[in-house]
Design an enzyme around this catalytic site. Structure first.
Site, PDB file in Angstrom:
ATOM      1  N   ASP A  64     -38.985  14.479  20.523  1.00 14.79           N
ATOM      2  CA  ASP A  64     -38.897  14.704  21.860  1.00 14.79           C
ATOM      3  C   ASP A  64     -39.817  13.696  22.214  1.00 14.79           C
ATOM      4  OD1 ASP A  64     -39.007  15.313  24.790  1.00 14.79           O
ATOM      5  OD2 ASP A  64     -37.729  17.116  24.255  1.00 14.79           O
ATOM      6  N   THR A  92     -32.867   1.761  36.084  1.00 17.67           N
ATOM      7  CA  THR A  92     -31.708   1.595  36.791  1.00 17.67           C
ATOM      8  C   THR A  92     -31.821   1.290  38.092  1.00 17.67           C
ATOM      9  OG1 THR A  92     -29.913   3.355  37.508  1.00 17.67           O
ATOM     10  CG2 THR A  92     -32.115   4.078  37.304  1.00 17.67           C
ATOM     11  N   ASP A  93     -30.769   0.610  38.609  1.00 18.91           N
ATOM     12  CA  ASP A  93     -30.562   0.050  39.967  1.00 18.91           C
ATOM     13  C   ASP A  93     -30.560   1.204  40.804  1.00 18.91           C
ATOM     14  OD1 ASP A  93     -27.941   0.990  39.380  1.00 18.91           O
ATOM     15  OD2 ASP A  93     -26.999  -0.728  40.314  1.00 18.91           O
ATOM     16  N   GLU A  94     -30.291   2.533  40.637  1.00 15.90           N
ATOM     17  CA  GLU A  94     -30.329   3.757  41.491  1.00 15.90           C
ATOM     18  C   GLU A  94     -31.660   3.792  42.256  1.00 15.90           C
ATOM     19  OE1 GLU A  94     -28.098   7.174  40.469  1.00 15.90           O
ATOM     20  OE2 GLU A  94     -27.010   5.877  38.589  1.00 15.90           O
ATOM     21  N   TYR A  99     -32.630  12.369  39.747  1.00 15.19           N
ATOM     22  CA  TYR A  99     -32.532  11.476  38.850  1.00 15.19           C
ATOM     23  C   TYR A  99     -33.117  10.049  39.077  1.00 15.19           C
ATOM     24  CZ  TYR A  99     -30.635   7.636  35.990  1.00 15.19           C
ATOM     25  OH  TYR A  99     -30.484   6.582  35.272  1.00 15.19           O
ATOM     26  N   LYS A 105     -36.518   8.342  37.736  1.00 20.33           N
ATOM     27  CA  LYS A 105     -36.519   6.778  37.059  1.00 20.33           C
ATOM     28  C   LYS A 105     -37.450   5.801  37.924  1.00 20.33           C
ATOM     29  CE  LYS A 105     -34.735   5.603  34.074  1.00 20.33           C
ATOM     30  NZ  LYS A 105     -34.855   5.209  32.757  1.00 20.33           N
ATOM     31  N   ASP A 135     -17.260  15.938  47.141  1.00 17.49           N
ATOM     32  CA  ASP A 135     -18.183  14.694  46.938  1.00 17.49           C
ATOM     33  C   ASP A 135     -19.531  15.245  46.350  1.00 17.49           C
ATOM     34  OD1 ASP A 135     -18.665  12.383  46.930  1.00 17.49           O
ATOM     35  OD2 ASP A 135     -18.814  11.769  49.005  1.00 17.49           O
TER      36      ASP A 135
END
Length: 339
Positions: free
Chosen positions: A59, A125-127, A153, A157, A275
């Site tokens: 880990d 990530t593009d998020e 999340y 990131k 949603d």
């Protein structure tokens, strides 16, 4: 070159390892993976046959364990794919995302500094950019787009990306960061949209679609993404961020209908569910910097990539069955039952 790849038993990491084995056969590859729910050690069965490949179950949050691996292997380069990645799970339990995605990344970079690693690459990530309006197709995410996260999340990131860039400025660690659009292809864990829909459609199960299904994502075939990372390692400027996108914007419902059509299944299987909280509307990346500075551009168009992906999953049902047993069944019920 000895390269250490974290998260190598997961979706993108395993595809990156297989790309290296094919195209950089002289490189030594050290894979580190905690083998959490989203990883499958059998994904690496073919890689394990190579004398250039070594695997460690560890880990990235475990400082002593990571340091021991670095001390023994003395890698030249580290590519960090290891991350908790599913938005829905981050809403259920934000803490593990902060621990793995932020603190785990810090452990890896501390190991790089301690053992003299020449290069650290963070797979992002593009998020982290948030989302774009559906009615402005002219707007794209660029490397200088302000970070504006929507979920635990994406926040974790973004925190990792900023920490990586801080290590470059503060400690002089030679780093690069890539931010990609949605990936698809072989070995993706079936909680994500495309493999989930392929798996359910194959078994005649309902296909759960969030909201009205009109959220837009930019899709990038996983091998194109891996080639982009390799280009960054070999040609990229340290301290820089590179966006990797596919120029394949599709609504979620388009994706689902394409899968049903390719598999010859009826659209009556589509089931609209409540949603996701804070659901981003649209992602779209401008990859012109990567094209200009690295000569990289995606080569697989969605129409071809989705057929290859569907074929792979229908030909690897054993791998899929391993992933969709045990805890996955309980998770699926929590996510979609009664919505």
């Amino acid at each position: 070159m000895k390269i250490l790849v974290t998260g190598g038993a997961g979706f993108i990491g395993s595809n990156f390892i297989y790309l290296l084995l094919r195209e950089r056969p002289e490189w030594e590859i050290v894979c580190v993976d905690a083998l959490t729910y989203a990883a499958n050690i059998h994904t690496l069965n073919e890689a394990a046959k190579s004398e250039k490949f070594t695997f460690y179950k560890e880990d990235i949050r475990n400082r002593d364990g990571i340091y021991a691996i670095f001390d023994k292997e003395q890698p030249d380069t580290v590519v960090n794919f290891a991350a908790e990645t599913h938005v829905d799970r981050s809403i259920e339990n934000p803490g593990i995302f902060l621990e793995t995605n932020v603190l785990g990344t810090a452990v890896l970079m501390d190991a790089c500094l301690k053992y003299g690693v020449e290069r650290f690459h963070q797979v992002g990530t593009d998020e982290v950019y948030g989302d774009l309006p559906l009615d402005r197709p002219d707007l794209l995410f660029r490397e200088d787009t302000p970070i504006h996260t929507s979920s635990p999340y994406s926040a974790s990131k973004a925190g990792a990306d900023l920490l990586v860039l801080a290590y470059f400025r503060t400690f002089g660690l030679q780093v690069t960061v890539s931010r990609c659009s949605n990936n698809y292809g072989p070995y993706q864990f079936p909680e994500k949209l495309i493999p989930l829909m392929i798996n359910n459609a194959t078994h005649g199960k309902p296909l759960p679609v969030y909201g009205n299904g009109l959220n837009v994502r930019d899709w990038l075939y996983v091998e194109d993404h891996c080639r982009g990372i390799l280009a960054i390692l070999e040609k990229g400027k340290t301290g820089e961020v590179y966006n990797l996108g596919g120029h394949n914007e599709k609504t979620n419902i388009e994706i689902v209908r394409t899968i049903l059509r390719e598999l010859g299944r009826p659209e009556s299987l589509i089931t609209y569910v409540g949603d996701r909280k804070g659901h981003d509307r649209r992602y779209a990346i401008d990859p012109s910097k990567a094209n200009r500075e690295l000569g990289w551009q995606p080569t697989v168009m969605f129409a071809d990539g989705i057929r290859m992906t569907i074929r792979w999953y229908t030909e690897h049902t054993g791998w899929l069955d391993e992933c969709t047993s045990g805890d996955y069944v309980n998770y699926y019920a929590r996510m979609y039952s009664g919505r």
